[in-house]
Scaffold this motif. Structure first.
Motif, PDB file in Angstrom:
ATOM      1  N   SER A  81     -22.946 -10.833  -1.910  1.00 15.91           N
ATOM      2  CA  SER A  81     -21.090 -10.832  -0.898  1.00 15.91           C
ATOM      3  C   SER A  81     -20.492 -10.153  -1.731  1.00 15.91           C
ATOM      4  O   SER A  81     -20.115  -9.776  -2.574  1.00 15.91           O
ATOM      5  CB  SER A  81     -21.265 -11.991  -0.918  1.00 15.91           C
ATOM      6  OG  SER A  81     -20.799 -12.869  -1.629  1.00 15.91           O
ATOM      7  N   GLY A  82     -18.944  -9.656  -0.500  1.00 21.17           N
ATOM      8  CA  GLY A  82     -17.811  -9.442  -1.779  1.00 21.17           C
ATOM      9  C   GLY A  82     -17.259  -9.774  -2.923  1.00 21.17           C
ATOM     10  O   GLY A  82     -16.238  -9.004  -3.797  1.00 21.17           O
ATOM     11  N   GLY A  83     -17.158 -11.793  -3.189  1.00 22.51           N
ATOM     12  CA  GLY A  83     -17.116 -12.678  -3.964  1.00 22.51           C
ATOM     13  C   GLY A  83     -17.823 -12.022  -4.858  1.00 22.51           C
ATOM     14  O   GLY A  83     -17.249 -11.844  -6.204  1.00 22.51           O
ATOM     15  N   MET A  84     -19.232 -11.551  -4.903  1.00 18.16           N
ATOM     16  CA  MET A  84     -19.982 -11.592  -6.134  1.00 18.16           C
ATOM     17  C   MET A  84     -20.679 -10.232  -6.450  1.00 18.16           C
ATOM     18  O   MET A  84     -19.991 -10.312  -8.095  1.00 18.16           O
ATOM     19  CB  MET A  84     -21.286 -11.859  -5.675  1.00 18.16           C
ATOM     20  CG  MET A  84     -21.780 -13.162  -5.199  1.00 18.16           C
ATOM     21  SD  MET A  84     -23.349 -13.964  -5.216  1.00 18.16           S
ATOM     22  CE  MET A  84     -23.997 -13.632  -3.324  1.00 18.16           C
ATOM     23  N   ASP A 106       0.836  -0.774  -0.065  1.00 13.65           N
ATOM     24  CA  ASP A 106       0.267  -0.351  -0.134  1.00 13.65           C
ATOM     25  C   ASP A 106       0.692   1.145   0.347  1.00 13.65           C
ATOM     26  O   ASP A 106       1.704   1.194   0.794  1.00 13.65           O
ATOM     27  CB  ASP A 106      -0.701   0.181   1.315  1.00 13.65           C
ATOM     28  CG  ASP A 106      -1.473  -1.401   1.118  1.00 13.65           C
ATOM     29  OD1 ASP A 106      -2.263  -2.188   0.531  1.00 13.65           O
ATOM     30  OD2 ASP A 106      -2.864  -1.256   2.090  1.00 13.65           O
ATOM     31  N   PRO A 139      -1.419  -6.260  -3.579  1.00 10.96           N
ATOM     32  CA  PRO A 139       0.473  -6.337  -2.673  1.00 10.96           C
ATOM     33  C   PRO A 139       0.812  -7.823  -2.675  1.00 10.96           C
ATOM     34  O   PRO A 139       1.405  -7.897  -1.303  1.00 10.96           O
ATOM     35  CB  PRO A 139      -0.823  -5.799  -1.296  1.00 10.96           C
ATOM     36  CG  PRO A 139      -1.466  -6.305  -1.722  1.00 10.96           C
ATOM     37  CD  PRO A 139      -1.779  -6.698  -3.758  1.00 10.96           C
ATOM     38  N   TYR A 140      -0.029  -8.637  -2.731  1.00  7.53           N
ATOM     39  CA  TYR A 140       0.501  -9.642  -2.191  1.00  7.53           C
ATOM     40  C   TYR A 140       1.882 -10.662  -2.842  1.00  7.53           C
ATOM     41  O   TYR A 140       1.769 -11.058  -4.574  1.00  7.53           O
ATOM     42  CB  TYR A 140      -1.141 -11.345  -2.607  1.00  7.53           C
ATOM     43  CG  TYR A 140      -1.974 -10.920  -1.863  1.00  7.53           C
ATOM     44  CD1 TYR A 140      -1.509 -11.276  -0.337  1.00  7.53           C
ATOM     45  CD2 TYR A 140      -2.637  -9.729  -2.114  1.00  7.53           C
ATOM     46  CE1 TYR A 140      -3.128 -10.640   0.328  1.00  7.53           C
ATOM     47  CE2 TYR A 140      -4.066 -10.367  -0.940  1.00  7.53           C
ATOM     48  CZ  TYR A 140      -3.700 -10.308  -0.244  1.00  7.53           C
ATOM     49  OH  TYR A 140      -5.069  -9.673   1.274  1.00  7.53           O
ATOM     50  N   GLY A 179      -7.140  -8.482   0.132  1.00  8.94           N
ATOM     51  CA  GLY A 179      -8.586  -9.213   1.596  1.00  8.94           C
ATOM     52  C   GLY A 179      -9.570 -10.210   1.127  1.00  8.94           C
ATOM     53  O   GLY A 179     -10.035 -10.448   1.816  1.00  8.94           O
ATOM     54  N   VAL A 180      -8.496 -11.073   0.211  1.00  8.16           N
ATOM     55  CA  VAL A 180      -9.290 -12.125  -0.640  1.00  8.16           C
ATOM     56  C   VAL A 180      -9.591 -13.311  -0.125  1.00  8.16           C
ATOM     57  O   VAL A 180      -7.492 -13.833   0.185  1.00  8.16           O
ATOM     58  CB  VAL A 180      -9.851 -12.042  -2.021  1.00  8.16           C
ATOM     59  CG1 VAL A 180     -10.400 -13.037  -2.251  1.00  8.16           C
ATOM     60  CG2 VAL A 180     -10.537 -11.012  -2.592  1.00  8.16           C
ATOM     61  N   ASP A 181      -9.500 -14.513   0.541  1.00  9.03           N
ATOM     62  CA  ASP A 181      -9.353 -16.056   1.128  1.00  9.03           C
ATOM     63  C   ASP A 181      -8.085 -16.567   0.200  1.00  9.03           C
ATOM     64  O   ASP A 181      -8.990 -15.780  -1.187  1.00  9.03           O
ATOM     65  CB  ASP A 181      -9.913 -16.577   1.523  1.00  9.03           C
ATOM     66  CG  ASP A 181     -10.616 -17.127   0.742  1.00  9.03           C
ATOM     67  OD1 ASP A 181     -10.809 -18.091   0.436  1.00  9.03           O
ATOM     68  OD2 ASP A 181     -12.086 -16.790   0.985  1.00  9.03           O
ATOM     69  N   PRO A 182      -7.460 -17.022   0.821  1.00  6.59           N
ATOM     70  CA  PRO A 182      -5.998 -18.134  -0.627  1.00  6.59           C
ATOM     71  C   PRO A 182      -6.896 -18.762  -1.649  1.00  6.59           C
ATOM     72  O   PRO A 182      -7.172 -18.453  -2.064  1.00  6.59           O
ATOM     73  CB  PRO A 182      -5.233 -18.999   0.621  1.00  6.59           C
ATOM     74  CG  PRO A 182      -5.864 -18.014   1.542  1.00  6.59           C
ATOM     75  CD  PRO A 182      -6.539 -17.226   2.167  1.00  6.59           C
ATOM     76  N   VAL A 183      -8.175 -19.285  -0.873  1.00  9.11           N
ATOM     77  CA  VAL A 183      -9.119 -20.128  -2.244  1.00  9.11           C
ATOM     78  C   VAL A 183      -9.099 -19.468  -3.590  1.00  9.11           C
ATOM     79  O   VAL A 183      -9.574 -19.777  -4.597  1.00  9.11           O
ATOM     80  CB  VAL A 183      -9.953 -20.699  -1.546  1.00  9.11           C
ATOM     81  CG1 VAL A 183     -10.955 -22.029  -2.548  1.00  9.11           C
ATOM     82  CG2 VAL A 183      -9.237 -21.737  -0.245  1.00  9.11           C
ATOM     83  N   LYS A 241      -7.420 -17.490  -5.905  1.00  6.08           N
ATOM     84  CA  LYS A 241      -6.812 -18.794  -6.744  1.00  6.08           C
ATOM     85  C   LYS A 241      -7.628 -18.901  -7.913  1.00  6.08           C
ATOM     86  O   LYS A 241      -7.240 -18.920  -9.126  1.00  6.08           O
ATOM     87  CB  LYS A 241      -6.864 -19.979  -6.077  1.00  6.08           C
ATOM     88  CG  LYS A 241      -5.723 -21.269  -6.670  1.00  6.08           C
ATOM     89  CD  LYS A 241      -5.273 -22.391  -5.203  1.00  6.08           C
ATOM     90  CE  LYS A 241      -4.080 -23.732  -6.842  1.00  6.08           C
ATOM     91  NZ  LYS A 241      -3.809 -24.097  -5.961  1.00  6.08           N
TER      92      LYS A 241
END
Lengths: 266, 310
Positions: B143-146, B47, B199-200, B171-175, B178
């Protein structure tokens, strides 16, 4: 609730965990429902004093809801929980006074100076002016921050802000500190310095309850729980979890558990 | 010379010495790079590195202080209207209409670009079909992913030639991260040039080429493989029973340059080539460590980034 008896475990690094018997967090069949939706579905675990407890899960698994109940911000629908010795349903204010909290999203007030932020939070937690003044000097020296005492927080680089925010969250020496994705977006060097601050805090007996999306950070925890669809699906040391799931890394442990999740997102 | 001009004319993204500052802060300093046609190019940094500023300049939402940039051969200042027709942009913050339904948002973006959902449905099908069951739902209630999938669908609905994705996985989980990268791979096969920021550091290896960026400056541009193979230092992983004191003891050793925690091992760089693994093991045993394991290791992008920060 039965109290776990801990025997000295020569395989694991955390001497602190093994010599302390006190549970700082005790959760017994905790449930939170919103209408027909069960966000947190009968979770049970204990966290020992001085432990670094990693609380992992996919987006929408129920981590935030569980954490809000532990912080006294949301009433459980069913089940029991104690944090720092206080009931999370009936002694909410005592719970709040005994914990620290920091998240990446909200930590400090940008329009206040460094010392003003410390003064504000310490005052909210009921510390006396004299103690605040003394501890502020000590803290700023330890962080090599003395020259920034009068700097507005918004002018600090992000990495400094995060380190300061963590130090402020444990300034009143809470029994346990809740860290909600504390290192998101921070550069890799600062991220590691941040974890060194966490180690220091635990050596002073503070218990750390932390969520993260960085799977390498899961390795730094003494124990890790992984939530899937509202339930705790795995809970052990990173080493044992990797053996159990025959995985090389915590990343693949996480994938094995979370890829079958039926829920997603918050 | 004319051939070179022709080639340059089709370079999807080109920056020449871009500068931008906000009051005292130098957000971008002397940024120059090119993205090749069909490339998946990653801008990787923490950031505050300048990623969003760079994306906003390239999508014509912000003016550079100096320097120039072209997208699809068009100048980001003079030809901003042309660029806006051609690029897709997914900002880091969700910026669709919260009070419109999923379907209404998509229809709106299609109509703004003089197209229809049907015309480019094949491009977004794999992404949109996952949210289509909820097409009557307000975007704000997703939801966030949608939301992420809807935003990507809207950014793609006019079949852009260049797609700008600003921190799509933060802020998204590893699954879910991917899964998102799998989507990007498919889009790349459609011939769309993609500029993505993150940032990952572990996402670097999923890009064709990357620019490592920090404090407004590019530290390095190359393929992830070239960057890691050019690390140029002896790197070992070290483990013992007490990883925290191990970190402290390793840093005190005179032949060790840097020492950082990397999951269940510590990565150390060796500054004195004479040092043997057995020497280090003996030193650590002398400090009281047990179950010591030392192995040679290849550098990761994160090792390289930290080395470049010095």
């Amino acid at each position: 609730m039965t109290k776990n008896i801990i025997t000295p475990d020569s395989n694991r690094q955390s001497s602190i965990v093994n010599c302390q018997l006190d549970s700082v967090i005790q959760v017994d069949n905790l449930v939170k429902r919103f209408g027909h939706f069960t966000a947190v579905d009968h979770i049970t675990f204990d966290v020992k004093q001085g432990e670094i407890f990693g609380f992992l899960g996919a987006n929408g698994a129920g981590k935030t809801t569980a954490m809000r109940m532990l912080c006294g911000l949301s009433k459980p629908t069913e089940g029991h929980g104690r944090v720092a010795g206080f009931d999370i349903d009936r002694e909410v204010e005592k719970v709040k006074a005994s914990i620290g909290y920091m998240s990446q999203k909200f930590s400090l007030y940008n329009d206040l100076k460094v010392w003003e932020n410390i003064r504000l939070f310490a005052g909210i937690y009921g510390m006396r002016d004299k103690e605040i003044a003394q501890k502020t000097d000590a803290l700023l020296q330890r962080l090599n921050f003395t020259s920034e005492r009068n700097t507005l927080v918004k002018e600090l680089p992000l990495g400094w802000k995060q380190k300061l925010a963590f130090s402020v969250s444990i300034f009143h020496q809470p029994k346990v500190v809740f860290l909600d994705e504390p290192t998101g977006g921070v550069d890799p060097v600062t991220r590691r310095q941040f974890w060194e601050l966490i180690y220091e805090a635990t050596s002073e007996g503070i218990t750390v309850f932390v969520t993260t999306h960085y799977m390498d950070e899961a390795e730094y925890c003494n124990r890790v729980s992984i939530m899937v669809d509202g339930q705790v699906k795995a809970l052990d040391t990173p080493g044992n979890l990797k053996r159990q799931f025959e995985a090389d890394t915590m990343d693949s442990v996480f994938h094995r558990l979370a890829r079958n999740a039926t829920r997603s997102d918050n | 010379m004319s051939l070179q001009n022709n080639i340059q004319a089709i370079i999807p993204v080109q920056c020449r010495s871009l500068h931008k500052s906000y009051k005292k802060i130098q957000a971008l300093q002397d940024i120059s790079f090119e993205v090749n046609p069909g490339e998946l190019f990653g801008i990787i940094g923490p950031d505050g590195a300048g990623k969003t500023t760079l994306f906003r300049i390239l999508t014509t939402l912000l003016l550079p202080a100096s320097g120039s940039a072209t997208v699809d051969g068009y100048d980001v200042v003079k030809d901003y209207k042309e660029i806006r027709k051609r690029v897709g942009y997914m900002p880091g913050r969700f910026s669709l209409y919260q009070d419109l339904s999923v379907e209404e948002n998509l229809t709106f973006f299609a109509s703004v670009f003089n197209t229809t959902i049907e015309e480019n449905y094949d491009l977004i099908k794999d992404i949109y079909c996952q949210i289509e069951p909820f097409k009557k739902r307000r975007a704000g209630a997703l939801s966030g992913g949608m939301k992420q999938k809807l935003a990507l669908s809207c950014a793609l609905i006019h079949r852009p030639s260049v797609l700008f994705l600003d921190e799509p996985t933060t802020g998204v989980d590893p699954v879910s991260r991917k899964e998102f990268w799998e989507i990007l791979k498919k889009l790349k096969q459609e011939g769309i040039t993609i500029l993505v920021s993150t940032p990952y550091m572990d996402e670097a290896s999923l890009c064709d080429r990357i620019a490592l960026i920090n404090n407004g400056k590019i530290l390095k541009i190359d393929t992830p493989e070239n960057i890691t193979s050019q690390f140029g230092k002896i790197l070992w992983t070290v483990q013992s029973r007490n990883m925290h004191t191990l970190l402290i003891d390793l840093r005190e050793h005179p032949a060790i340059g840097s020492c950082f925690a990397f999951g269940d091992t510590h990565h150390v760089t060796i500054t004195n080539e004479q040092l043997k693994m057995d020497d280090l093991k003996a030193y650590l045993e002398g400090k009281g460590h047990a179950d010591i394991a030392i192995r040679p290791a290849g550098a990761t992008i994160e090792d390289c980034f930290m080395d470049l920060l010095k």
